[in-house]
Design a protein around this motif. Structure first.
Motif, PDB file in Angstrom:
ATOM      1  N   THR A 196     -18.422   2.920  50.018  1.00 58.28           N
ATOM      2  CA  THR A 196     -18.742   2.494  51.373  1.00 58.28           C
ATOM      3  C   THR A 196     -19.896   1.499  51.433  1.00 58.28           C
ATOM      4  O   THR A 196     -20.114   0.879  52.461  1.00 58.28           O
ATOM      5  CB  THR A 196     -19.095   3.709  52.246  1.00 58.28           C
ATOM      6  OG1 THR A 196     -20.212   4.409  51.658  1.00 58.28           O
ATOM      7  CG2 THR A 196     -17.919   4.664  52.340  1.00 58.28           C
TER       8      THR A 196
ATOM      9  N   THR B 161     -22.916   3.316  47.210  1.00 57.18           N
ATOM     10  CA  THR B 161     -22.806   4.571  47.953  1.00 57.18           C
ATOM     11  C   THR B 161     -21.341   4.975  48.015  1.00 57.18           C
ATOM     12  O   THR B 161     -20.471   4.147  48.308  1.00 57.18           O
ATOM     13  CB  THR B 161     -23.366   4.429  49.380  1.00 57.18           C
ATOM     14  OG1 THR B 161     -24.743   4.076  49.318  1.00 57.18           O
ATOM     15  CG2 THR B 161     -23.226   5.741  50.144  1.00 57.18           C
TER      16      THR B 161
ATOM     17  N   TYR C 196     -18.505   7.888  49.583  1.00 61.26           N
ATOM     18  CA  TYR C 196     -18.262   8.899  50.618  1.00 61.26           C
ATOM     19  C   TYR C 196     -17.087   9.763  50.186  1.00 61.26           C
ATOM     20  O   TYR C 196     -16.048   9.248  49.756  1.00 61.26           O
ATOM     21  CB  TYR C 196     -17.958   8.259  51.964  1.00 61.26           C
ATOM     22  CG  TYR C 196     -17.528   9.275  53.010  1.00 61.26           C
ATOM     23  CD1 TYR C 196     -18.473  10.065  53.655  1.00 61.26           C
ATOM     24  CD2 TYR C 196     -16.181   9.460  53.319  1.00 61.26           C
ATOM     25  CE1 TYR C 196     -18.077  11.006  54.588  1.00 61.26           C
ATOM     26  CE2 TYR C 196     -15.789  10.403  54.250  1.00 61.26           C
ATOM     27  CZ  TYR C 196     -16.744  11.168  54.885  1.00 61.26           C
ATOM     28  OH  TYR C 196     -16.351  12.100  55.800  1.00 61.26           O
ATOM     29  N   SER C 197     -17.251  11.078  50.298  1.00 64.22           N
ATOM     30  CA  SER C 197     -16.195  12.005  49.914  1.00 64.22           C
ATOM     31  C   SER C 197     -15.670  12.751  51.131  1.00 64.22           C
ATOM     32  O   SER C 197     -16.451  13.304  51.920  1.00 64.22           O
ATOM     33  CB  SER C 197     -16.715  13.011  48.877  1.00 64.22           C
ATOM     34  OG  SER C 197     -15.738  14.000  48.616  1.00 64.22           O
ATOM     35  N   ASN C 198     -14.347  12.765  51.241  1.00 62.21           N
ATOM     36  CA  ASN C 198     -13.681  13.545  52.277  1.00 62.21           C
ATOM     37  C   ASN C 198     -13.050  14.808  51.696  1.00 62.21           C
ATOM     38  O   ASN C 198     -12.335  15.529  52.376  1.00 62.21           O
ATOM     39  CB  ASN C 198     -12.608  12.680  52.955  1.00 62.21           C
ATOM     40  CG  ASN C 198     -12.120  13.275  54.252  1.00 62.21           C
ATOM     41  OD1 ASN C 198     -12.869  13.935  54.961  1.00 62.21           O
ATOM     42  ND2 ASN C 198     -10.850  13.064  54.561  1.00 62.21           N
TER      43      ASN C 198
ATOM     44  N   GLU D  34     -19.729  14.724  51.716  1.00 68.80           N
ATOM     45  CA  GLU D  34     -21.071  14.150  51.670  1.00 68.80           C
ATOM     46  C   GLU D  34     -20.998  12.718  51.148  1.00 68.80           C
ATOM     47  O   GLU D  34     -19.963  12.242  50.670  1.00 68.80           O
ATOM     48  CB  GLU D  34     -21.989  14.978  50.765  1.00 68.80           C
ATOM     49  CG  GLU D  34     -22.284  16.371  51.276  1.00 68.80           C
ATOM     50  CD  GLU D  34     -23.221  16.374  52.473  1.00 68.80           C
ATOM     51  OE1 GLU D  34     -23.859  15.324  52.712  1.00 68.80           O
ATOM     52  OE2 GLU D  34     -23.296  17.405  53.165  1.00 68.80           O
ATOM     53  N   THR D  35     -22.166  12.034  51.223  1.00 75.80           N
ATOM     54  CA  THR D  35     -22.307  10.716  50.620  1.00 75.80           C
ATOM     55  C   THR D  35     -23.223  10.829  49.408  1.00 75.80           C
ATOM     56  O   THR D  35     -24.063  11.732  49.327  1.00 75.80           O
ATOM     57  CB  THR D  35     -22.898   9.702  51.609  1.00 75.80           C
ATOM     58  OG1 THR D  35     -24.178  10.166  52.061  1.00 75.80           O
ATOM     59  CG2 THR D  35     -21.979   9.522  52.805  1.00 75.80           C
TER      60      THR D  35
ATOM     61  N   GLU E  78     -17.534   3.626  56.094  1.00 73.22           N
ATOM     62  CA  GLU E  78     -17.396   5.077  56.006  1.00 73.22           C
ATOM     63  C   GLU E  78     -16.391   5.585  57.023  1.00 73.22           C
ATOM     64  O   GLU E  78     -15.682   6.561  56.774  1.00 73.22           O
ATOM     65  CB  GLU E  78     -18.751   5.745  56.231  1.00 73.22           C
ATOM     66  CG  GLU E  78     -18.730   7.236  56.021  1.00 73.22           C
ATOM     67  CD  GLU E  78     -20.111   7.857  56.097  1.00 73.22           C
ATOM     68  OE1 GLU E  78     -20.244   8.945  56.710  1.00 73.22           O
ATOM     69  OE2 GLU E  78     -21.056   7.271  55.546  1.00 73.22           O
TER      70      GLU E  78
ATOM     71  N   GLY F  66     -13.323   7.679  55.724  1.00 68.51           N
ATOM     72  CA  GLY F  66     -13.242   9.054  56.199  1.00 68.51           C
ATOM     73  C   GLY F  66     -12.235   9.260  57.289  1.00 68.51           C
ATOM     74  O   GLY F  66     -12.166  10.343  57.888  1.00 68.51           O
TER      75      GLY F  66
END
Length: 595
Positions: free
Chosen positions: A221, A238, A240-242, A273-274, A546, A550
């Motif tokens: 992201t 960075t 981002y996890s879904n 989280e990121t 993000e 996401g």
């Protein structure tokens, strides 16, 4: 059931003449015959079948009455459910990059398009439909129309884009909401995967969520790559996890030109989280690089980022002032820190610093303490006793990081700027204190004060002002970013209108010559290279959102007027039944004729 056009019930009156034709009797005609016994025998045979024939004709009449009744009923445009007010309908399909995510082998965009195509089959009588799409902006593909073929053709032309859904486009939806309060009324339905929070949607926009909730996507992201001294670089990214649980994964940093893997990075990212990391890279050559995430998920566009690493050359500065020592200290300080400025002879420098007046035809120049006659100011007279600074142009690159209230501008003179000058700071009396003018395509900045007064040479604002002016005059007030969100506009740094070559990384043969300085809009995900006579610049365009990474479908927002009807309209099925009955009667009639 409700009838949308009940006025067509008058069509049932056509059944009266149809029935009247059946009951009409023809008067038999008398003929002279010489063999009566033959006709008597025929009449006796017919009379034995008279009742059956009469019943068969009656059955034929009933079938034809039913055909006419069904045809008349279809004209009333019947519909199931409660009767609704007729609305114009604006259908907006989210074509942002997150709609490329796949589920069960089908993209979210295809799911949305199929749903709309099903709606268009049953456009209600008296209603009109418009087709639009939304990503970085709102685009209309078909104005209000009741022509199903025209609407279907516009729908087929839609494709998912590579752009994220922007806040500006959502603000356009708010404007639509305000303009949809006419007497006829316009219903607005948005089909989206909820890439942006639903609370950003106006209340009157009905939202239909597309796809099923997903929990497998991990994406990049944010990313940046900055040069360090000694052919090194610093990489920041960075993720981002879904995902529903912590995930271990690998990233590769690849030099695009050679395919060399410069770094293999292993990270553990927590669920929902990121994660941000900063890593130093050795042997980092200027050019295009690729940061790739090794992870299989339903949305692949955020797993790969092409970014650029530029090695900006130092800006050459020449000094022609009485107190060269203080100017040299400023230049050398920035040279030691990041090799941004360097002192060069007048003939080789890009930027020149002088006091009192400017030398003839020396190019981009910063002039302090204007005194003598010059084409860059008019009538420099006595000094201003008490300077009160007013900012004329806000957020100008020359005043960046400066606290204007801490500047005394001692030694400023009453003068008049030439016509066409852009005044940035001025005294309350109207005398300009800091302004710029253009001279044969080159910029000249005039600072109307004495830097030797009040120990300004020793203040922290003096090197900042010199730094800002040198970068601005060289066309380098902002370096080209390593990577930007796709759809953004970048400015390639340049001092003059040089000719450059621009090509997209995935299509190196597509060379386009443009003139600089230029604002270039990046319209495709990938890498870009810009070659000028002074140096090459590199950048990339990626998803970097993000909200897109996401994005996951949820539940359908409450539809004020219920779900639009889908499938073929009831009237079409009624007409189909009428046609089937008419064909059946036609077949039976011919069978009777045959015998």
């Amino acid at each position: 059931m409700n009838l949308l056009t009940p006025s067509f019930l008058w069509a049932f009156l056509a059944l009266i003449p149809l029935g009247a034709v059946y009951f009409m009797k023809t008067k038999p005609r008398k003929r002279v015959t010489n063999a009566l016994f033959l006709w008597q025998k025929i009449l006796e045979e017919k009379s034995s079948h008279f009742a059956f024939k009469k019943m068969r004709n009656l059955w034929s009449l009933l079938l034809m009455l039913l055909v006419f009744a069904l045809a008349a009923f279809s004209l009333t445009n019947p519909q199931w459910g409660e009767k609704q007010q007729t609305h114009d309908l604006l259908i907006i399909i989210d074509t942002s990059v997150s709609m490329r995510a796949t589920q069960d082998g089908q993209s979210r965009f295809d799911i949305a398009r199929d749903k709309v195509a099903d709606w268009l089959k049953s456009v209600e009588g008296g209603s009109r439909v418009a087709i639009a799409s939304i990503d970085k902006d709102l685009k209309y593909h078909c104005n209000l129309s009741s022509n199903t073929h025209e609407l279907q053709a516009a729908l087929k032309q839609l494709e998912p884009s590579q752009f994220p859904l922007s806040p500006q486009s959502l603000s356009e939806l708010s404007m639509l909401e305000k303009s949809s309060d006419g007497t006829r009324g316009c219903r607005i339905i948005l089909l989206s995967d909820l890439a942006n929070p639903t609370d950003q949607m106006p209340d009157q926009i009905e939202l239909v969520s597309i796809g099923e909730p997903t929990s497998d996507n991990i994406g990049i992201t944010s990313v940046d790559m900055a040069p360090l001294p000694g052919q090194r670089a610093k990489l920041f990214f960075t993720l981002y996890s879904n995902a529903e649980e912590e995930t271990e994964l690998e990233l590769e940093l690849i030099e695009k030109s050679s395919g060399r893997i410069a770094k293999l990075i292993t990270v553990n990212i927590p669920a929902k989280e990121t994660l941000s990391e900063v890593i130093e890279i050795d042997d980092a050559q200027a050019g295009l690089w690729v940061l790739e995430l090794r992870h299989d998920d339903s949305f692949t566009e955020d797993n790969r980022v092409v970014l650029g690493l530029s090695q900006p050359k130092a800006i050459g500065v020449s000094i022609a002032a009485a107190n060269q020592y203080f100017y040299s200290r400023c230049i050398n300080a920035f040279s030691a820190a990041d090799n941004l400025l360097e002192i060069l002879p007048e003939g080789k420098a890009e930027v020149h610093i002088t006091e009192s007046t400017a030398l003839e035809k020396q190019g981009a120049t910063l002039i302090f303490a204007p005194q003598e006659a010059s084409p860059y100011w008019i009538s420099a007279t006595d000094e201003i006793e008490h300077v009160v600074v007013e900012k004329v142009v806000k957020n100008h690159p020359l005043t960046q990081h400066l606290k204007i209230d801490n500047l005394t501008f001692s030694g400023a003179r009453n003068l008049t700027a030439p016509e066409g000058a852009i005044v940035i700071l001025q005294d309350i009396s109207g005398s300009p204190l800091l302004y710029e003018i253009s001279d044969a395509g080159q910029k000249v900045v005039v600072a109307n004060f004495q830097p030797s007064r009040d120990n300004f040479y020793l203040s922290p604002w003096f090197p900042i002002m010199v730094h800002n002016a040198a970068r601005y005059l060289a066309g380098r007030e902002a370096d080209l970013p390593s990577v930007v969100r796709n759809g953004s506009t970048v400015r390639v740094p340049s001092q003059t209108a040089d000719v450059i070559q621009h090509f997209h990384a995935t299509d190196p043969e597509n060379n386009i010559e443009v003139e600089l300085p230029t604002m270039h809009s990046l319209q495709s995900i990938g890498g870009y290279s810009y070659d000028t006579p002074s140096q090459s610049w590199f950048t990339g365009a990626a998803v970097l959102s993000e909200a897109e990474s996401g994005a996951q479908a949820g539940t359908t927002k409450h539809l004020t007027h219920g779900q639009p009807s889908s499938g073929w309209p009831i009237a079409w099925w009624v007409l189909l039944a009428a046609a089937a009955i008419a064909l059946t009667e036609e077949a039976l009639y011919h069978r009777r004729k045959v015998g």
